[in-house]
Design a protein around this motif. Structure first.
Motif, PDB file in Angstrom:
ATOM      1  N   GLY A  59       0.811  -1.209   0.000  1.00 29.31           N
ATOM      2  CA  GLY A  59       0.000   0.000   0.000  1.00 29.31           C
ATOM      3  C   GLY A  59       0.843   1.257   0.000  1.00 29.31           C
ATOM      4  O   GLY A  59       2.064   1.230  -0.203  1.00 29.31           O
ATOM      5  N   SER A  60       0.192   2.362   0.253  1.00 28.38           N
ATOM      6  CA  SER A  60       0.850   3.664   0.189  1.00 28.38           C
ATOM      7  C   SER A  60       1.292   4.166   1.557  1.00 28.38           C
ATOM      8  O   SER A  60       1.721   5.300   1.687  1.00 28.38           O
ATOM      9  CB  SER A  60      -0.111   4.675  -0.439  1.00 28.38           C
ATOM     10  N   ILE A  61       1.209   3.322   2.580  1.00 26.23           N
ATOM     11  CA  ILE A  61       1.583   3.735   3.934  1.00 26.23           C
ATOM     12  C   ILE A  61       2.993   3.246   4.240  1.00 26.23           C
ATOM     13  O   ILE A  61       3.336   2.107   3.951  1.00 26.23           O
ATOM     14  CB  ILE A  61       0.598   3.167   4.974  1.00 26.23           C
ATOM     15  N   GLN A  62       3.784   4.129   4.824  1.00 23.91           N
ATOM     16  CA  GLN A  62       5.167   3.794   5.176  1.00 23.91           C
ATOM     17  C   GLN A  62       5.390   4.085   6.656  1.00 23.91           C
ATOM     18  O   GLN A  62       4.997   5.141   7.150  1.00 23.91           O
ATOM     19  CB  GLN A  62       6.113   4.651   4.331  1.00 23.91           C
ATOM     20  N   ALA A  63       6.008   3.135   7.347  1.00 23.12           N
ATOM     21  CA  ALA A  63       6.397   3.368   8.736  1.00 23.12           C
ATOM     22  C   ALA A  63       7.646   4.239   8.731  1.00 23.12           C
ATOM     23  O   ALA A  63       8.591   3.978   7.994  1.00 23.12           O
ATOM     24  CB  ALA A  63       6.667   2.047   9.439  1.00 23.12           C
ATOM     25  N   ILE A  64       7.618   5.300   9.555  1.00 27.66           N
ATOM     26  CA  ILE A  64       8.799   6.158   9.669  1.00 27.66           C
ATOM     27  C   ILE A  64       9.275   6.111  11.114  1.00 27.66           C
ATOM     28  O   ILE A  64       9.072   5.092  11.772  1.00 27.66           O
ATOM     29  CB  ILE A  64       8.499   7.594   9.149  1.00 27.66           C
ATOM     30  N   GLU A  65       9.883   7.171  11.623  1.00 28.79           N
ATOM     31  CA  GLU A  65      10.456   7.134  12.976  1.00 28.79           C
ATOM     32  C   GLU A  65       9.384   7.012  14.054  1.00 28.79           C
ATOM     33  O   GLU A  65       8.205   7.185  13.798  1.00 28.79           O
ATOM     34  CB  GLU A  65      11.319   8.370  13.219  1.00 28.79           C
ATOM     35  N   LYS A  66       9.848   6.744  15.270  1.00 29.29           N
ATOM     36  CA  LYS A  66       8.956   6.679  16.422  1.00 29.29           C
ATOM     37  C   LYS A  66       9.000   8.010  17.173  1.00 29.29           C
ATOM     38  O   LYS A  66       9.974   8.744  17.085  1.00 29.29           O
ATOM     39  CB  LYS A  66       9.372   5.546  17.366  1.00 29.29           C
TER      40      LYS A  66
END
Length: 79
Positions: A59-66
């Motif tokens: 999909g178009s969702i990306q995990a980035i920093e916390k």
């Protein structure tokens, strides 16, 4: 109260309302009072399931920093 799988489906569907480039937390996908009604253990499980969904889907969702409190941030990429 919906079970955690229903909550995951609600969260995934809610991401359709976000704009490209928008950064969000899973808690942002729920109204404040709805989020507060979910038990802490279910919120943690929901966060894990959502991260797993993001990492395994194309999909178009990306995990980035916390965040400083350890909450995972996500970003909407090009759809």
């Amino acid at each position: 109260m919906p079970d955690v799988n229903e909550l995951l489906n609600i969260a995934i569907k809610e991401t359709e309302n976000l704009n490209q480039g928008e950064v969000f937390l899973v808690r942002d996908l729920f109204k404040g009072y709805e989020w507060n009604r979910i038990s802490r253990s279910e919120r943690l499980l929901l966060g894990t399931l959502f991260l797993n969904y993001v990492n395994t889907s194309r999909g178009s969702i990306q995990a980035i920093e916390k965040t400083s409190s350890g909450q995972q941030k996500y970003k909407i990429n090009v759809r």
